[in-house]
Design a protein around this motif. Structure first.
Motif, mmCIF file in Angstrom:
data_model
loop_
_atom_site.group_PDB
_atom_site.id
_atom_site.type_symbol
_atom_site.label_atom_id
_atom_site.label_comp_id
_atom_site.label_asym_id
_atom_site.label_seq_id
_atom_site.Cartn_x
_atom_site.Cartn_y
_atom_site.Cartn_z
ATOM 1 N N MET A 1 -34.474 -4.308 -16.784
ATOM 2 C CA MET A 1 -35.754 -3.686 -16.501
ATOM 3 C C MET A 1 -36.150 -2.843 -17.707
ATOM 4 O O MET A 1 -35.338 -2.080 -18.226
ATOM 5 C CB MET A 1 -35.655 -2.803 -15.251
ATOM 6 N N ASN A 2 -37.391 -2.998 -18.149
ATOM 7 C CA ASN A 2 -37.957 -2.162 -19.201
ATOM 8 C C ASN A 2 -39.086 -1.345 -18.613
ATOM 9 O O ASN A 2 -39.880 -1.848 -17.809
ATOM 10 C CB ASN A 2 -38.486 -2.997 -20.362
ATOM 11 N N ILE A 3 -39.162 -0.093 -19.033
ATOM 12 C CA ILE A 3 -40.226 0.807 -18.597
ATOM 13 C C ILE A 3 -40.921 1.328 -19.839
ATOM 14 O O ILE A 3 -40.267 1.857 -20.742
ATOM 15 C CB ILE A 3 -39.655 1.985 -17.781
ATOM 16 N N SER A 4 -42.233 1.168 -19.896
ATOM 17 C CA SER A 4 -42.969 1.722 -21.031
ATOM 18 C C SER A 4 -43.869 2.845 -20.541
ATOM 19 O O SER A 4 -44.366 2.825 -19.411
ATOM 20 C CB SER A 4 -43.778 0.649 -21.756
ATOM 21 N N LEU A 24 -38.369 2.158 -22.648
ATOM 22 C CA LEU A 24 -37.020 2.489 -22.218
ATOM 23 C C LEU A 24 -36.401 1.268 -21.560
ATOM 24 O O LEU A 24 -36.983 0.693 -20.635
ATOM 25 C CB LEU A 24 -37.060 3.646 -21.213
ATOM 26 N N SER A 25 -35.237 0.850 -22.042
ATOM 27 C CA SER A 25 -34.501 -0.237 -21.410
ATOM 28 C C SER A 25 -33.516 0.368 -20.418
ATOM 29 O O SER A 25 -32.571 1.051 -20.816
ATOM 30 C CB SER A 25 -33.751 -1.058 -22.458
ATOM 31 N N VAL A 26 -33.741 0.131 -19.152
ATOM 32 C CA VAL A 26 -32.868 0.672 -18.107
ATOM 33 C C VAL A 26 -31.472 0.057 -18.220
ATOM 34 O O VAL A 26 -30.478 0.710 -17.934
ATOM 35 C CB VAL A 26 -33.477 0.430 -16.712
ATOM 36 N N ASP A 27 -31.399 -1.181 -18.710
ATOM 37 C CA ASP A 27 -30.115 -1.854 -18.862
ATOM 38 C C ASP A 27 -29.206 -1.131 -19.855
ATOM 39 O O ASP A 27 -27.990 -1.285 -19.801
ATOM 40 C CB ASP A 27 -30.312 -3.302 -19.306
ATOM 41 N N GLY A 28 -29.774 -0.350 -20.754
ATOM 42 C CA GLY A 28 -28.994 0.376 -21.743
ATOM 43 C C GLY A 28 -28.460 1.707 -21.257
ATOM 44 O O GLY A 28 -27.742 2.389 -21.980
ATOM 45 N N LEU A 29 -28.792 2.092 -20.028
ATOM 46 C CA LEU A 29 -28.335 3.369 -19.475
ATOM 47 C C LEU A 29 -27.021 3.192 -18.725
ATOM 48 O O LEU A 29 -26.705 2.095 -18.259
ATOM 49 C CB LEU A 29 -29.387 3.939 -18.513
ATOM 50 N N ALA A 30 -26.290 4.282 -18.582
ATOM 51 C CA ALA A 30 -25.088 4.274 -17.749
ATOM 52 C C ALA A 30 -25.502 3.968 -16.311
ATOM 53 O O ALA A 30 -26.621 4.291 -15.887
ATOM 54 C CB ALA A 30 -24.384 5.617 -17.830
#
Length: 99
Positions: A1-4, A24-30
């Motif tokens: 999921m990406n959020i702009s 923001l790439s949600v996949d890159g978060l903890a």
């Protein structure tokens, strides 16, 4: 999921006019942070629409949050000072995670 997140207007409207949306790439978060953000996205999507502004607000900031979730795109738009609680919480969370 990406959020702009795109911002418009306000006292520094000329600065925001040329700035591209921040992504923001949600996949890159903890995992705990991603899960919390996904819950905020779901709450903002389900929230009733914000109240329409009462009168002209020339210096109000407007925010466009675009959620791209595997081909499904949702666009949420709101402006100061009529942000819903859910939109405001999502906006704050996005700001915390963006550089």
């Amino acid at each position: 999921m990406n959020i702009s997140l795109a911002t418009h207007g306000g006292m520094a409207a000329a600065i925001h006019m040329r700035a591209p949306p921040r992504v923001l790439s949600v996949d890159g978060l903890a995992a705990p942070e991603a899960d919390a953000l996904i819950k905020l996205v779901d709450a903002a999507k389900r929230a009733p629409p914000a109240a329409a502004p009462s009168g002209a607000m020339p210096d109000a900031m407007s925010y466009t949050i675009t959620i791209d979730d595997g081909g499904e795109t949702t666009v949420l738009n709101q402006s100061d000072p009529n942000l819903t609680t859910e939109f405001s919480a999502l906006l704050d969370a996005i700001d915390r995670h963006l550089p």
